[in-house]
Design a protein around this motif. Structure first.
Motif, PDB file in Angstrom:
ATOM      1  N   GLU A 107       0.856  -1.190   0.000  1.00 56.13           N
ATOM      2  CA  GLU A 107       0.000   0.000   0.000  1.00 56.13           C
ATOM      3  C   GLU A 107       0.889   1.236   0.000  1.00 56.13           C
ATOM      4  O   GLU A 107       1.949   1.246   0.629  1.00 56.13           O
ATOM      5  N   HIS A 108       0.425   2.280  -0.679  1.00 51.58           N
ATOM      6  CA  HIS A 108       1.172   3.544  -0.672  1.00 51.58           C
ATOM      7  C   HIS A 108       0.309   4.617  -1.317  1.00 51.58           C
ATOM      8  O   HIS A 108      -0.654   4.315  -2.025  1.00 51.58           O
ATOM      9  N   ASN A 109       0.644   5.879  -1.076  1.00 53.45           N
ATOM     10  CA  ASN A 109      -0.042   6.974  -1.768  1.00 53.45           C
ATOM     11  C   ASN A 109       0.957   7.886  -2.470  1.00 53.45           C
ATOM     12  O   ASN A 109       0.712   9.073  -2.660  1.00 53.45           O
ATOM     13  N   GLY A 110       2.096   7.291  -2.861  1.00 51.42           N
ATOM     14  CA  GLY A 110       3.089   8.018  -3.636  1.00 51.42           C
ATOM     15  C   GLY A 110       3.215   7.415  -5.023  1.00 51.42           C
ATOM     16  O   GLY A 110       2.242   6.937  -5.604  1.00 51.42           O
ATOM     17  N   THR A 111       4.427   7.419  -5.554  1.00 50.15           N
ATOM     18  CA  THR A 111       4.724   6.793  -6.841  1.00 50.15           C
ATOM     19  C   THR A 111       5.647   5.612  -6.586  1.00 50.15           C
ATOM     20  O   THR A 111       6.703   5.770  -5.959  1.00 50.15           O
ATOM     21  N   LEU A 112       5.261   4.433  -7.050  1.00 49.31           N
ATOM     22  CA  LEU A 112       6.012   3.208  -6.765  1.00 49.31           C
ATOM     23  C   LEU A 112       6.829   2.785  -7.973  1.00 49.31           C
ATOM     24  O   LEU A 112       6.322   2.724  -9.094  1.00 49.31           O
ATOM     25  N   GLU A 113       8.095   2.472  -7.720  1.00 49.76           N
ATOM     26  CA  GLU A 113       8.965   1.877  -8.727  1.00 49.76           C
ATOM     27  C   GLU A 113       9.762   0.776  -8.052  1.00 49.76           C
ATOM     28  O   GLU A 113      10.645   1.055  -7.232  1.00 49.76           O
ATOM     29  N   GLY A 114       9.445  -0.474  -8.377  1.00 51.24           N
ATOM     30  CA  GLY A 114      10.070  -1.591  -7.676  1.00 51.24           C
ATOM     31  C   GLY A 114       9.610  -1.612  -6.231  1.00 51.24           C
ATOM     32  O   GLY A 114       8.416  -1.753  -5.946  1.00 51.24           O
ATOM     33  N   ARG A 115      10.542  -1.447  -5.314  1.00 53.39           N
ATOM     34  CA  ARG A 115      10.224  -1.377  -3.883  1.00 53.39           C
ATOM     35  C   ARG A 115      10.425   0.025  -3.322  1.00 53.39           C
ATOM     36  O   ARG A 115      10.460   0.210  -2.103  1.00 53.39           O
ATOM     37  N   THR A 116      10.565   1.015  -4.193  1.00 56.69           N
ATOM     38  CA  THR A 116      10.817   2.388  -3.764  1.00 56.69           C
ATOM     39  C   THR A 116       9.580   3.247  -3.987  1.00 56.69           C
ATOM     40  O   THR A 116       9.040   3.294  -5.092  1.00 56.69           O
ATOM     41  N   VAL A 117       9.138   3.919  -2.922  1.00 59.63           N
ATOM     42  CA  VAL A 117       8.007   4.847  -3.003  1.00 59.63           C
ATOM     43  C   VAL A 117       8.552   6.265  -2.930  1.00 59.63           C
ATOM     44  O   VAL A 117       9.370   6.584  -2.065  1.00 59.63           O
ATOM     45  N   THR A 118       8.097   7.127  -3.842  1.00 61.70           N
ATOM     46  CA  THR A 118       8.555   8.509  -3.895  1.00 61.70           C
ATOM     47  C   THR A 118       7.360   9.453  -3.804  1.00 61.70           C
ATOM     48  O   THR A 118       6.329   9.234  -4.445  1.00 61.70           O
ATOM     49  N   TRP A 119       7.528  10.502  -3.007  1.00 60.73           N
ATOM     50  CA  TRP A 119       6.530  11.557  -2.899  1.00 60.73           C
ATOM     51  C   TRP A 119       7.172  12.877  -3.319  1.00 60.73           C
ATOM     52  O   TRP A 119       8.306  13.162  -2.950  1.00 60.73           O
ATOM     53  N   THR A 120       6.440  13.681  -4.070  1.00 61.01           N
ATOM     54  CA  THR A 120       6.901  14.994  -4.496  1.00 61.01           C
ATOM     55  C   THR A 120       6.030  16.061  -3.835  1.00 61.01           C
ATOM     56  O   THR A 120       4.798  16.001  -3.926  1.00 61.01           O
ATOM     57  N   MET A 121       6.656  17.027  -3.180  1.00 59.19           N
ATOM     58  CA  MET A 121       5.933  18.046  -2.432  1.00 59.19           C
ATOM     59  C   MET A 121       6.419  19.435  -2.830  1.00 59.19           C
ATOM     60  O   MET A 121       7.510  19.591  -3.372  1.00 59.19           O
ATOM     61  N   THR A 122       5.596  20.446  -2.522  1.00 59.31           N
ATOM     62  CA  THR A 122       5.962  21.832  -2.770  1.00 59.31           C
ATOM     63  C   THR A 122       5.558  22.674  -1.570  1.00 59.31           C
ATOM     64  O   THR A 122       4.598  22.344  -0.858  1.00 59.31           O
ATOM     65  N   PRO A 123       6.264  23.781  -1.311  1.00 55.16           N
ATOM     66  CA  PRO A 123       5.891  24.679  -0.214  1.00 55.16           C
ATOM     67  C   PRO A 123       4.479  25.226  -0.411  1.00 55.16           C
ATOM     68  O   PRO A 123       3.999  25.370  -1.539  1.00 55.16           O
ATOM     69  N   GLY A 124       3.819  25.492   0.711  1.00 51.73           N
ATOM     70  CA  GLY A 124       2.471  26.036   0.665  1.00 51.73           C
ATOM     71  C   GLY A 124       1.382  24.996   0.649  1.00 51.73           C
ATOM     72  O   GLY A 124       0.191  25.333   0.606  1.00 51.73           O
ATOM     73  N   GLU A 125       1.746  23.713   0.716  1.00 51.44           N
ATOM     74  CA  GLU A 125       0.766  22.628   0.694  1.00 51.44           C
ATOM     75  C   GLU A 125       0.906  21.761   1.947  1.00 51.44           C
ATOM     76  O   GLU A 125       1.904  21.830   2.669  1.00 51.44           O
ATOM     77  N   GLU A 126      -0.095  20.924   2.177  1.00 50.17           N
ATOM     78  CA  GLU A 126      -0.093  19.999   3.317  1.00 50.17           C
ATOM     79  C   GLU A 126      -0.178  18.575   2.776  1.00 50.17           C
ATOM     80  O   GLU A 126      -0.941  18.303   1.849  1.00 50.17           O
ATOM     81  N   TYR A 127       0.614  17.661   3.380  1.00 50.59           N
ATOM     82  CA  TYR A 127       0.722  16.306   2.836  1.00 50.59           C
ATOM     83  C   TYR A 127       0.645  15.268   3.952  1.00 50.59           C
ATOM     84  O   TYR A 127       1.255  15.436   5.021  1.00 50.59           O
ATOM     85  N   ASP A 128      -0.073  14.189   3.666  1.00 50.56           N
ATOM     86  CA  ASP A 128      -0.059  12.989   4.502  1.00 50.56           C
ATOM     87  C   ASP A 128       0.483  11.855   3.642  1.00 50.56           C
ATOM     88  O   ASP A 128      -0.102  11.522   2.601  1.00 50.56           O
ATOM     89  N   LEU A 129       1.586  11.258   4.077  1.00 51.08           N
ATOM     90  CA  LEU A 129       2.249  10.217   3.308  1.00 51.08           C
ATOM     91  C   LEU A 129       2.124   8.885   4.051  1.00 51.08           C
ATOM     92  O   LEU A 129       2.324   8.823   5.262  1.00 51.08           O
ATOM     93  N   THR A 130       1.796   7.832   3.312  1.00 49.41           N
ATOM     94  CA  THR A 130       1.685   6.505   3.921  1.00 49.41           C
ATOM     95  C   THR A 130       2.246   5.451   2.977  1.00 49.41           C
ATOM     96  O   THR A 130       2.177   5.594   1.751  1.00 49.41           O
TER      97      THR A 130
END
Length: 228
Positions: A161-184
């Motif tokens: 399970e994840h809410n980022g971008t999955l490649e193989g076994r690596t999950v990546t999240w991209t964020m920018t200032p001014g926003e709010e993020y919950d990563l799992t």
């Protein structure tokens, strides 16, 4: 990702008017690699875009001032090795670290604007993280609206399970200032006993098929050679 000292530097820089708004000016990239022995290695990169460096020179900012800003960002990382970074039109520095206990990341951050929790319980790895990049003391969204903030985690198990971008076994999240993020993200190790049972069952099935095939072959041979 960044410590109290970093936030003070950011506030001081903004207050002095040393930073100008430039599209895609800054890249912050934290990459973690979780190992099966419950240690963590990783890198943290802080880099300015080439366009920003050129514009900063026009505003009277020299390379030493820009490097000092990146140094302040990197000071919050446990890495002892720093190497120059130059990629995709960005240049700066990367701090590397190895063999950090996973327990160090069970409560990473925890200040006004973010935290990261990374735990290993039984066969399951779980990541929970919250970043409020609107908070005072972080990068000014007005000046850094297009800053690129990356967090990637490489797990030693299959990601379920994840809410980022999955490649193989690596999950990546991209964020920018001014926003709010919950990563799992959740990763689960293979069940060794289940695989052993499945392996034994597969072997038995193969042996049974071979036995049946050999039996049919012998019967066919006997029918074709009555004198045998």
């Amino acid at each position: 990702m960044l410590g109290l000292q970093t936030r003070r530097v950011l506030l001081a820089a903004a207050a002095l008017g040393l930073l100008v708004a430039t599209s895609g000016c800054l890249r912050l990239d934290l990459g973690l690699q979780v190992r099966p022995d419950d240690t963590v290695g990783g890198t943290f990169t802080a880099a300015w875009s080439d366009d920003f460096v050129a514009d900063a020179a026009d505003e009277g900012l020299d390379q030493e001032q820009l490097d000092a800003f990146l140094d302040a960002l990197l000071d919050g990382v446990p890495g002892t090795e720093r190497t120059p970074y130059s990629e995709d039109g960005y240049r700066g520095y990367t701090a590397s670290f190895t063999d950090r206990p996973l327990a160090d990341f069970s409560e990473f951050g925890g200040d006004d604007w973010g935290y990261l929790r990374l735990d290993h319980d039984g066969r399951e790895y779980a990541l929970e993280s919250h970043w409020d990049l609107r908070a005072a003391g972080f990068l000014d969204p007005g000046a850094f609206a297009d800053a690129e903030i990356l967090l990637s985690v490489d797990f030693p198990a299959r990601v379920t399970e994840h809410n980022g971008t999955l490649e193989g076994r690596t999950v990546t999240w991209t964020m920018t200032p001014g926003e709010e993020y919950d990563l799992t993200a959740t990763a689960v190790e293979n069940d060794g006993i289940a695989f052993l049972i499945a392996g034994i069952a597969f072997t038995l099935v193969v042996c049974a098929l071979l036995w049946l095939w050999q039996g049919r072959r012998l019967r066919r041979h006997s029918v074709g050679n009555p004198s045998a």
